[in-house]
Design an enzyme around this catalytic site. Structure first.
Site, short mmCIF file in Angstrom:
data_model
loop_
_atom_site.label_atom_id
_atom_site.label_comp_id
_atom_site.label_asym_id
_atom_site.label_seq_id
_atom_site.Cartn_x
_atom_site.Cartn_y
_atom_site.Cartn_z
N TYR A 7 -16.83 14.84 -18.37
CA TYR A 7 -17.12 13.41 -18.26
C TYR A 7 -18.12 13.20 -17.10
O TYR A 7 -17.99 13.82 -16.04
CB TYR A 7 -15.82 12.63 -18.03
CG TYR A 7 -16.10 11.26 -17.52
CD1 TYR A 7 -16.99 10.42 -18.21
CD2 TYR A 7 -15.58 10.80 -16.33
CE1 TYR A 7 -17.33 9.18 -17.72
CE2 TYR A 7 -15.90 9.56 -15.84
CZ TYR A 7 -16.79 8.76 -16.54
OH TYR A 7 -17.14 7.53 -16.03
N ASP A 41 -7.50 17.15 -16.97
CA ASP A 41 -7.78 15.75 -17.26
C ASP A 41 -7.34 15.52 -18.71
O ASP A 41 -7.96 16.01 -19.65
CB ASP A 41 -9.29 15.49 -17.10
CG ASP A 41 -9.67 14.05 -17.45
OD1 ASP A 41 -8.89 13.38 -18.15
OD2 ASP A 41 -10.76 13.63 -17.03
N ARG A 55 0.85 -1.21 0.00
CA ARG A 55 0.00 0.00 0.00
C ARG A 55 0.88 1.25 0.00
O ARG A 55 0.57 2.25 -0.63
CB ARG A 55 -0.95 -0.01 1.20
CG ARG A 55 -1.74 1.28 1.33
CD ARG A 55 -3.01 1.19 2.17
NE ARG A 55 -2.91 0.42 3.37
CZ ARG A 55 -2.19 0.74 4.46
NH1 ARG A 55 -1.50 1.88 4.48
NH2 ARG A 55 -2.17 -0.03 5.51
N LYS A 105 -7.69 4.02 -20.43
CA LYS A 105 -7.92 4.37 -21.84
C LYS A 105 -6.64 4.19 -22.67
O LYS A 105 -6.12 3.10 -22.74
CB LYS A 105 -8.46 5.80 -21.92
CG LYS A 105 -9.60 6.11 -20.92
CD LYS A 105 -10.87 5.43 -21.31
CE LYS A 105 -12.10 5.71 -20.44
NZ LYS A 105 -12.02 6.12 -19.10
#
Ligand SMILES: Cc1ncc(COP(=O)(O)O)c(C=O)c1O
Ligand SMILES: N[C@@H](CCSC[C@H](N)C(=O)O)C(=O)O
Length: 441
Positions: A136, A210, A84, A235
């Site tokens: 988005y 973004d 982590r 993506k």
């Protein structure tokens, strides 16, 4: 407390110091920094080129599929203690990302929305965020959550016009969050002008971009004045729709430390296996993007030449064509077009065979979708109407298949759906408004 402050021997960790909030940083990756002093190659080369110190000289980074790491002393303090907090496969990816994103530091998390969550945790109640009116759907949903539950004030303005942003910047502005091209209306946002204007009024405000629609292959928002850039690694970066990932990059080490603190505290760092897959995907980004863009250009020209209103920054008819090419090195591979009729659009989408009816984009496979019903359905109908999102809009996310096959399949779908009239010369769209756009830069 840092290792040097507590009298214990120097720790074998890459950076041992307090973060800006006074927390002792746990064992963690060194801040990712591109190797300085060596020749920088073209981006297509840098995407592939990595320097690893693997003991066996492995050509690709091994997957350190381990939750915890043995320490050499009772004080702990080795470079890695727990995945982590940091994992060698993730560190390798983050350093590579920092290099290709021209950043001082990069961080990898479990999704694009996870990335925005990490970034927005920099906000405090009362802070103001300025963002676009074509966003988005998931981004809109998270910002709405922050507005309704965390006391954050969110201004949605048309960010294609710099003066709309300037009109709401104040000393309370903590973030200006931009997407370009916007998803799905493909509007272009002038990152350098907005960054300049924002910092002039409020030097502390963070300009966040973004970059999912372009990827580092086509745009480096940090070089255009942004403070933080993030994108959905789901993506283009990974390119095969086989993982979810999010990446964040910045230059200010304090901001990097704060975001790393959140990642370690909340446990949203990218897993070793997904870090490996994202790293593998990045190596082929240039060649995939080249082909996807070329295909998208062919398809955009095909649709426009048959009378459809097409939104794509590779078309000279795009009202912000020049602005786009002043900030980006390519048009990307997402385009949208309108038919003038929602049920007609549905028939087209459902008639396509090669084009998968799916959300997402940036993958080797071509996808077709109706944003108002799918990716942007989380924006309510009233807001969609206020933001002038055409309900009939069809989004095409172009992959690497043979362009003629894609055009054949789309032509068949248009004919089968009754969207075109056959003529001796071919066919022409039946029911579409003129190719004009009210958008101004
Ligand atoms: C522009 C944009 N930003 C961010 C996201 C979020 O990414 P993810 O799905 O990886 O959470 C998406 C899509 O989901 C997107 O289209
Ligand atoms: N059901 C999902 C929709 C994800 S949309 C994915 C992608 N960003 C796109 O634009 O296609 C959700 O609710 O987030």
């Amino acid at each position: 407390m840092s290792s040097s402050d507590n009298g214990s021997p120097p720790l074998n960790k890459a950076f041992s110091r307090l973060d800006i909030d006074g927390h002792d940083l746990p064992p963690s990756p060194a801040p990712s920094s591109p190797q300085t002093g060596r020749r920088r190659y073209a981006l297509a080369t840098e995407l592939v080129y990595t320097e690893t110190k693997d003991q066996y000289g492995s050509s690709s980074i091994p997957i350190y599929q381990s939750a915890t790491f043995k320490q050499t002393s009772a004080n702990g303090g080795n470079e890695y203690d727990y995945t982590r907090s940091g994992n060698p496969t993730r560190t390798h990816l983050e350093r590579h990302l920092a290099k290709i994103m021209n950043a001082g530091r990069a961080l990898a998390v479990g999704s694009g929305m996870g990335a925005l969550d990490v970034i927005t945790r920099l906000l405090r109640p009362g802070d103001e965020v300025i963002t676009g009116d074509d966003l988005y759907g998931g981004t809109n949903r998270l910002l709405t959550y922050l507005k309704n539950n965390q006391g954050v004030i969110v201004h949605h303005v048309d960010t294609t016009n710099v003066s709309n942003v300037v009109a709401v910047i104040s000393d309370k502005t903590a973030m200006v969050l931009l997407e370009t091209p916007t998803n799905p209306l493909i509007k272009i946002v002038d990152i350098p002008s907005i960054a300049r204007a924002t910092h002039e009024v409020n030097a502390k405000a963070l300009v966040i971009v973004d970059n999912t629609m372009l990827s580092p292959m086509l745009c480096n928002p940090l070089d255009l004045g942004a403070d933080i850039v993030y994108e959905s690694g789901t993506k283009y970066l990974s390119g095969h729709h086989d993982i979810m990932a999010g990446v964040i990059a910045c230059n200010d080490p304090d901001i990097g430390d704060k975001m790393y603190f959140t990642i370690n505290s909340t446990g949203c760092g990218l897993s070793p296996n997904d870090s490996f897959l994202l790293m593998r995907g990045i190596k082929t980004l240039a060649i995939r993007m080249e082909r996807q863009q070329a295909n998208a250009q062919r398809i955009a020209e095909f649709l426009e030449s048959h009378g459809f209103r097409v939104r794509f920054p590779g078309l000279k008819s795009h009202p912000q064509y020049d602005l786009h090419w002043s900030i980006a090195r390519g048009a990307g591979a997402v385009l949208s077009f309108e038919t003038g009729d929602v049920t007609l659009s549905e028939r087209i989408v459902e008639a396509a065979r090669l084009w998968g009816i799916s959300v997402s984009f940036g993958c080797v496979n071509s996808l077709i979708s109706m944003p108002c019903r799918m990716s942007h359905a989380s924006i309510d109908a009233k807001t969609r109407q206020e933001r002038q999102m055409p309900e009939d809009i069809i989004r095409l996310c172009v992959g690497i298949e043979d362009a003629d096959d894609l055009i054949d399949d789309l032509s068949r779908a248009l004919v089968q759906a009754g969207a075109v009239t056959l003529t001796l010369d071919g066919f022409h769209a039946n029911n579409v408004s003129a190719v004009t756009d009210e958008t101004t830069a």
